[in-house]
Design a protein around this motif. Structure first.
Motif, mmCIF file in Angstrom:
data_model
loop_
_atom_site.group_PDB
_atom_site.id
_atom_site.type_symbol
_atom_site.label_atom_id
_atom_site.label_comp_id
_atom_site.label_asym_id
_atom_site.label_seq_id
_atom_site.Cartn_x
_atom_site.Cartn_y
_atom_site.Cartn_z
ATOM 1 N N GLY A 191 -17.112 19.809 0.210
ATOM 2 C CA GLY A 191 -17.966 19.093 1.148
ATOM 3 C C GLY A 191 -17.388 17.744 1.519
ATOM 4 N N THR A 192 -16.048 17.617 1.464
ATOM 5 C CA THR A 192 -15.416 16.349 1.813
ATOM 6 C C THR A 192 -15.495 16.125 3.328
ATOM 7 N N THR A 193 -15.165 14.916 3.739
ATOM 8 C CA THR A 193 -15.138 14.574 5.168
ATOM 9 C C THR A 193 -13.834 15.004 5.831
ATOM 10 N N LYS A 194 -12.886 15.517 5.057
ATOM 11 C CA LYS A 194 -11.589 16.003 5.547
ATOM 12 C C LYS A 194 -10.777 14.898 6.232
ATOM 13 N N LYS A 195 -10.949 13.670 5.776
ATOM 14 C CA LYS A 195 -10.260 12.538 6.382
ATOM 15 C C LYS A 195 -9.039 12.090 5.594
ATOM 16 N N GLY A 196 -8.666 12.869 4.579
ATOM 17 C CA GLY A 196 -7.446 12.564 3.844
ATOM 18 C C GLY A 196 -7.629 11.626 2.671
ATOM 19 N N ILE A 197 -8.869 11.335 2.317
ATOM 20 C CA ILE A 197 -9.121 10.370 1.250
ATOM 21 C C ILE A 197 -8.569 10.865 -0.088
ATOM 22 N N GLY A 198 -8.963 12.107 -0.476
ATOM 23 C CA GLY A 198 -8.522 12.652 -1.754
ATOM 24 C C GLY A 198 -7.013 12.755 -1.871
ATOM 25 N N PRO A 199 -6.323 13.359 -0.886
ATOM 26 C CA PRO A 199 -4.864 13.430 -0.971
ATOM 27 C C PRO A 199 -4.187 12.065 -1.035
ATOM 28 N N CYS A 200 -4.765 11.060 -0.371
ATOM 29 C CA CYS A 200 -4.171 9.722 -0.434
ATOM 30 C C CYS A 200 -4.320 9.147 -1.843
ATOM 31 N N TYR A 201 -5.493 9.317 -2.434
ATOM 32 C CA TYR A 201 -5.671 8.861 -3.822
ATOM 33 C C TYR A 201 -4.776 9.650 -4.776
ATOM 34 N N THR A 202 -4.543 10.933 -4.479
ATOM 35 C CA THR A 202 -3.637 11.736 -5.287
ATOM 36 C C THR A 202 -2.234 11.130 -5.269
ATOM 37 N N ASP A 203 -1.769 10.758 -4.082
ATOM 38 C CA ASP A 203 -0.453 10.119 -3.968
ATOM 39 C C ASP A 203 -0.412 8.789 -4.716
ATOM 40 N N LYS A 204 -1.512 8.072 -4.652
ATOM 41 C CA LYS A 204 -1.581 6.779 -5.352
ATOM 42 C C LYS A 204 -1.395 6.982 -6.854
ATOM 43 N N ILE A 205 -2.137 7.926 -7.415
ATOM 44 C CA ILE A 205 -2.051 8.179 -8.852
ATOM 45 C C ILE A 205 -0.696 8.769 -9.220
ATOM 46 N N ALA A 206 -0.104 9.558 -8.319
ATOM 47 C CA ALA A 206 1.220 10.145 -8.564
ATOM 48 C C ALA A 206 2.346 9.139 -8.348
ATOM 49 N N ARG A 207 1.976 7.929 -7.877
ATOM 50 C CA ARG A 207 2.933 6.828 -7.678
ATOM 51 C C ARG A 207 3.978 7.127 -6.603
ATOM 52 N N VAL A 208 3.506 7.808 -5.553
ATOM 53 C CA VAL A 208 4.421 8.129 -4.442
ATOM 54 C C VAL A 208 3.833 7.697 -3.091
ATOM 55 N N GLY A 209 2.771 6.913 -3.103
ATOM 56 C CA GLY A 209 2.083 6.561 -1.868
ATOM 57 C C GLY A 209 2.718 5.400 -1.122
ATOM 58 N N LEU A 210 2.350 5.287 0.152
ATOM 59 C CA LEU A 210 2.709 4.123 0.962
ATOM 60 C C LEU A 210 1.566 3.112 0.901
ATOM 61 N N ARG A 211 1.919 1.821 0.883
ATOM 62 C CA ARG A 211 0.901 0.767 0.801
ATOM 63 C C ARG A 211 0.933 -0.101 2.057
ATOM 64 N N ALA A 212 -0.080 -0.946 2.163
ATOM 65 C CA ALA A 212 -0.160 -1.815 3.336
ATOM 66 C C ALA A 212 1.032 -2.759 3.417
ATOM 67 N N CYS A 213 1.609 -3.138 2.272
ATOM 68 C CA CYS A 213 2.803 -3.985 2.301
ATOM 69 C C CYS A 213 3.971 -3.259 2.962
ATOM 70 N N ASP A 214 4.035 -1.931 2.818
ATOM 71 C CA ASP A 214 5.069 -1.151 3.511
ATOM 72 C C ASP A 214 4.861 -1.202 5.022
ATOM 73 N N LEU A 215 3.604 -1.140 5.425
ATOM 74 C CA LEU A 215 3.269 -1.226 6.850
ATOM 75 C C LEU A 215 3.710 -2.579 7.410
ATOM 76 N N ARG A 216 3.388 -3.636 6.667
ATOM 77 C CA ARG A 216 3.774 -4.985 7.101
ATOM 78 C C ARG A 216 5.298 -5.131 7.151
ATOM 79 N N ASN A 217 5.994 -4.615 6.131
ATOM 80 C CA ASN A 217 7.454 -4.732 6.108
ATOM 81 C C ASN A 217 8.108 -3.962 7.244
ATOM 82 N N LEU A 218 7.516 -2.820 7.580
ATOM 83 C CA LEU A 218 8.041 -2.030 8.692
ATOM 84 C C LEU A 218 7.965 -2.832 9.990
ATOM 85 N N TYR A 219 6.893 -3.594 10.150
ATOM 86 C CA TYR A 219 6.708 -4.412 11.356
ATOM 87 C C TYR A 219 7.644 -5.631 11.343
#
Length: 434
Positions: free
Chosen positions: A122-150
């Motif tokens: 019954g999730t909202t299908k907005k990618g919340i769970g998979p993003c948290y999965t990446d966070k816990i797996a230590r493979v996610g992108l963070r807002a600092c990556d977004l800023r550095n890209l800019y």
């Protein structure tokens, strides 16, 4: 010191209104977990605001609003939300995003949908769970990556690291998607195309969001040193907590008060007062145990009179009677100092009220919340309602119907926490303080 607003049911309790009402007393409002799967609706002078990522203090002009490191952010969803306040420039200096917050990619949502088809939660299908999965797996992108890209560009050392990380994630996504998804059999050329699409999407978002991204923990520490008042705002509800909720029908973050420290950077001893938010009845969105659900006429009345449709998805909320056991359980988990009781006016149309005071569970009566709540059936206590009288719009406690005051007193007895604020309508002004 900081104070905390937390939902103690299955979410949708009305936290947005309470934060908006109380924000006038605070200098900072901080969102500390969840993503744009949460929805807070605020009504001020008849104008409705729908918030998903931006903290509910945004309506109060003097408030600084912080999206903390515990939140997961879909960049374009945040940009879209900014538009109802006049765009990004209108909130510069009033909104800050943690550089440690994780970023939701487009394929997170696709993977979420795929997983939901395989195992309906019954999730909202907005990618919340998979993003948290990446966070816990230590493979996610963070807002600092977004800023550095800019700031540095994709050809810089930082940019190349981001591209390498993103490329690995896209390959992993493709391998994770089921056979019904087009990208599951993607070729190398397809991966390259997806990489370019995602990079372009991140770059376009970064141009707008980079000025908001900073070390918000340091910002909060500085605010503390200056004696500023801080209000922490949770999303979802305690019964959806990843550890203490109705697992597996829960969200992917820590929704109880304990999550506020991890999601903001403030220490537990910095949190002084915890205000739990609960409706005068219960609702739930999505699948999962809900012992007091009423699928008949009473549930329809509550849904209709309470406008029980999700802010984020528009889905009908499941409605039912007040569950005192679940509320007491959540109050203990959160260490609630007081309660805000929402939508009391929705009960104006009921001649009889029912409160769940026990469960029939595996052949015996219990008065606690079991880990397998799906096997519990409610045991009700009945009270006289106040149909024909009105709580709607009442702003003085003494002006409430006697039956309504009796109901409030009984809820306090059962939950074990004082009800300090009562909402009698959607507007900011329709509030009683005790």
């Amino acid at each position: 010191m900081a104070d905390l607003i937390v939902g103690i049911q299955w979410g949708d309790e009305g936290k947005g209104k309470v934060v908006d009402v109380l924000a006038q007393r605070y200098d900072y409002v901080v969102r500390y977990q969840g993503g744009h799967n949460a929805g807070h609706t605020i009504v001020v002078d008849g104008h409705k605001y729908a918030l998903h990522l931006i903290p509910s203090g945004v309506i109060t002009p003097h408030c600084i609003n912080i999206i903390g490191n515990g939140v997961v952010i879909e960049p374009h969803a945040l940009i879209h939300e900014l538009e109802q306040f006049g765009g990004a420039e209108a909130l510069l200096g009033r909104l800050f995003v943690s550089d440690r917050a994780h970023i939701i990619l487009s394929l997170h949502g696709e993977l979420d949908s795929s997983l939901e088809r395989q195992n309906a939660i019954g999730t909202t299908k907005k990618g919340i769970g998979p993003c948290y999965t990446d966070k816990i797996a230590r493979v996610g992108l963070r807002a600092c990556d977004l800023r550095n890209l800019y700031e540095c560009g994709r050809d810089s050392e930082q940019g190349k690291i981001i591209i390498q990380k993103l490329s690995k994630r896209l390959q992993s996504f493709i391998e994770s998607l089921d056979s019904n998804v087009e990208h599951s059999t993607a070729t190398g050329n397809e991966i390259a195309r997806l990489l370019e699409e995602n990079l372009a999407s991140l770059e376009s978002a970064a141009k707008i969001l980079a000025p908001f991204i900073t070390d918000t923990t340091a910002l909060l520490w500085e605010a503390q040193e200056q004696g500023k008042k801080i209000l922490l705002e949770g999303a979802q509800g305690s019964m959806l907590d990843i550890d203490h909720g109705t697992y597996p029908f829960v969200t992917s973050s820590t929704t109880i008060a304990a999550g506020a420290s991890a999601g903001s950077g403030l220490a537990p001893r910095d949190i002084d007062y915890v205000l739990g938010i609960m409706k005068a009845y219960c609702t739930r969105v999505g699948h999962g145990p809900f012992p007091t659900e009423d699928s008949g006429a009473r549930g329809e009345i509550l849904r209709d009179k309470g406008a029980e449709f999700g802010t984020t998805t528009g889905r009908e909320r499941r409605c039912g009677e007040f569950d005192a056991l679940a509320a007491r359980y959540a109050c203990k988990l959160n260490g609630c100092s007081a309660i805000a009781l929402m939508k009391l006016d929705v009960l104006d149309h009921l001649e009889e009220l029912r409160i769940c005071v026990g469960y029939e569970y595996k052949g015996r009566r219990i008065e606690y919340v079991p880990s397998d709540l799906e096997y519990a059936k409610p045991i009700y206590e009945r009270m006289i309602g106040w149909a024909g009288k009105q709580c709607k719009g009442v702003k003085d406690y003494d002006a409430l119907p006697e039956e309504a005051k009796a109901y409030i007193t009984r809820l306090e007895e059962l939950v074990g926490v004082k009800i300090a604020l009562i909402s009698t309508g959607a507007d900011r002004s329709e509030t009683i303080y005790r």
